[in-house]
Scaffold this active site. Structure first.
Site, mmCIF file in Angstrom:
data_model
loop_
_atom_site.group_PDB
_atom_site.id
_atom_site.type_symbol
_atom_site.label_atom_id
_atom_site.label_comp_id
_atom_site.label_asym_id
_atom_site.label_seq_id
_atom_site.Cartn_x
_atom_site.Cartn_y
_atom_site.Cartn_z
ATOM 1 C CE1 TYR A 224 -43.271 10.147 -43.356
ATOM 2 C CE2 TYR A 224 -43.057 11.858 -44.882
ATOM 3 C CZ TYR A 224 -43.755 11.097 -43.907
ATOM 4 O OH TYR A 224 -45.269 11.749 -43.908
ATOM 5 C CD GLU B 36 -46.769 8.764 -43.056
ATOM 6 O OE1 GLU B 36 -46.754 10.077 -42.937
ATOM 7 O OE2 GLU B 36 -46.910 7.954 -42.068
#
Ligand code: GDP
Ligand code: MN
Length: 381
Positions: A101, A189
């Site tokens: 992530y 993101e």
């Protein structure tokens, strides 16, 4: 304003973040020809402005162009969390050996951007935050200096990324931050950023949330908006310039003023309830705005009671009360409404509402308590 995965990835790629080869299709036959051009296995991905598409069956692997066509037919017919799928992204499939992530967002407490990384990518970062908080690492970014290389190196080391990927990872961190800054985003993101079998890093998913207050600087991004793809309530709120954020509770809150809206949500929680939304109908609270606000709140099937909390400052309470009454006439809510009106001409305002059989309260605390009670009664029926 949110960007789709394919749009976000294009923005990332401009800043040097590696993305898979692929193309966007609105029909199954377009999806098939993209798969043909790519050759080999592909992944067909629903382009909707919500997360968790994988879990909802909106991300599927296809071994051949024919299979891609078939999957595209299925996915283009789906609704994911209520939103219709009108486009699919067809990307070359990769075999991830690890999912990372990587994201950057505003940290309001620290008053600066923060870059967040985790070795546990692929799933909701909120989930990781709950189950393995120590697996999430952060660096705070000086807004004037920008992300520094040593900070990206720290992230690489803290998520225990194998050394041979550091150079590329640092480049991706700097690219992601650049994309975030350049677009005036509040979130940029990559989840997951994968390590592939042939030892490359690749952004498999992408998400950008733009700051609406910065949109005027980015006409090219505004053009990407497709209003059919926004949730209807959010679209209506945007058109009428109301601030609306949907939440998970049962008490619909209609309030004028952002601070008062926050206080209303706080007191609702204190009384043991859960707000269904944040809604600031803004100054004036004309009949039209009240009606739009009510319509937006009632479009949420979770709402069991509406709590109206209006402060009559320049606007007089009797005017607001008439606004509420005409909104009720046009929207015909089937759920109870609790109102609390204070300010100029409040007695007259309250009398008008009481005459129309509405539940009125004189303090916010009382209004919140009644609203919570009503929501529980509705629950029992
Ligand atoms: P989201 O569920 O909306 O976040 O959609 P993602 O784009 O993140 O996809 C969900 C999951 O599908 C990813 O975490 C991967 O595990 C998987 N996935 C996506 N693309 C590929 C691919 O090309 N190959 C493989 N094997 N898995 C993929
Ligand atoms: Mn994802």
């Amino acid at each position: 304003m949110k960007l789709h995965e394919y749009q976000s990835k294009a923005v990332f790629a401009e800043s040097g973040v590696p993305i898979p080869r692929g193309g966007v299709a609105s029909t199954a036959s377009e999806a098939k020809s993209i798969a043909q051009e790519l050759g080999g296995r592909v992944v067909v991905k629903a382009q909707v402005l919500v997360g968790g598409r994988g879990k909802a069956g909106g991300v599927r692997l296809a071994n051949s162009p024919l299979e891609a066509e078939d999957l595209a037919t299925q996915i283009l017919g789906m609704r994911i969390k209520g939103l219709p799928v009108s486009k699919v992204l067809v990307d070359e499939a990769v075999e991830p050996v690890a999912e990372i992530y990587l994201g950057v967002t505003n940290d309001r407490m620290m008053g600066c951007p923060v870059m967040i990384a985790s070795s546990e990518g692929g799933i909701d970062i909120e989930e990781v935050a709950r189950s393995d908080p120590e697996k999430i690492v952060r660096v705070y970014i000086d807004p004037l200096l920008g992300l520094q290389e040593f900070q990206a190196r720290y992230l690489a080391s803290a998520i225990e990324l194998p050394r041979n990927h550091w150079r590329e990872f640092i480049k991706i961190c700097l690219g992601l931050f650049n994309a975030y800054k350049k677009t005036d985003s509040t979130l940029a993101e990559i989840n997951p950023l994968v390590i592939t079998q042939d030892e490359k890093l690749l952004a498999l998913d992408g998400k950008i949330v733009l700051d609406d207050n910065g949109l005027f600087r980015h006409p090219e991004l505004v053009e990407m908006r497709n209003i059919d793809e926004e949730a209807p309530a959010e679209r209506e709120a945007r058109i009428y310039s109301l601030s609306y954020v949907k939440l998970e509770g049962e008490i619909g809150c209609m309030v004028n003023g952002a601070g008062l809206a926050m206080a209303t949500m706080d007191l609702t929680k204190l009384a043991g309830g859960e707000p269904a939304n944040f809604l600031d109908i803004g100054g004036g609270a004309s009949a039209e705005k009240v009606a739009v606000g009510l319509r937006i709140i009632l479009s949420d099937p979770n709402v069991k009671v509406v709590l109206v909390n209006v402060f009559g400052g320049i606007t007089r309470c009797d005017e607001v009360a008439r606004g509420i009454l005409s909104a009720i006439e046009s929207e015909k809510p089937e759920v109870p409404m609790v109102t609390r009106l204070v300010g100029t001409n409040e007695a007259e305002g309250r009398r008008l509402l009481a005459d129309a059989d509405m539940i009125t309260a004189s303090s916010l605390k009382e209004a919140a308590r009644i609203a919570v009670e009503k929501s529980k009664e509705v629950g029992k029926k």
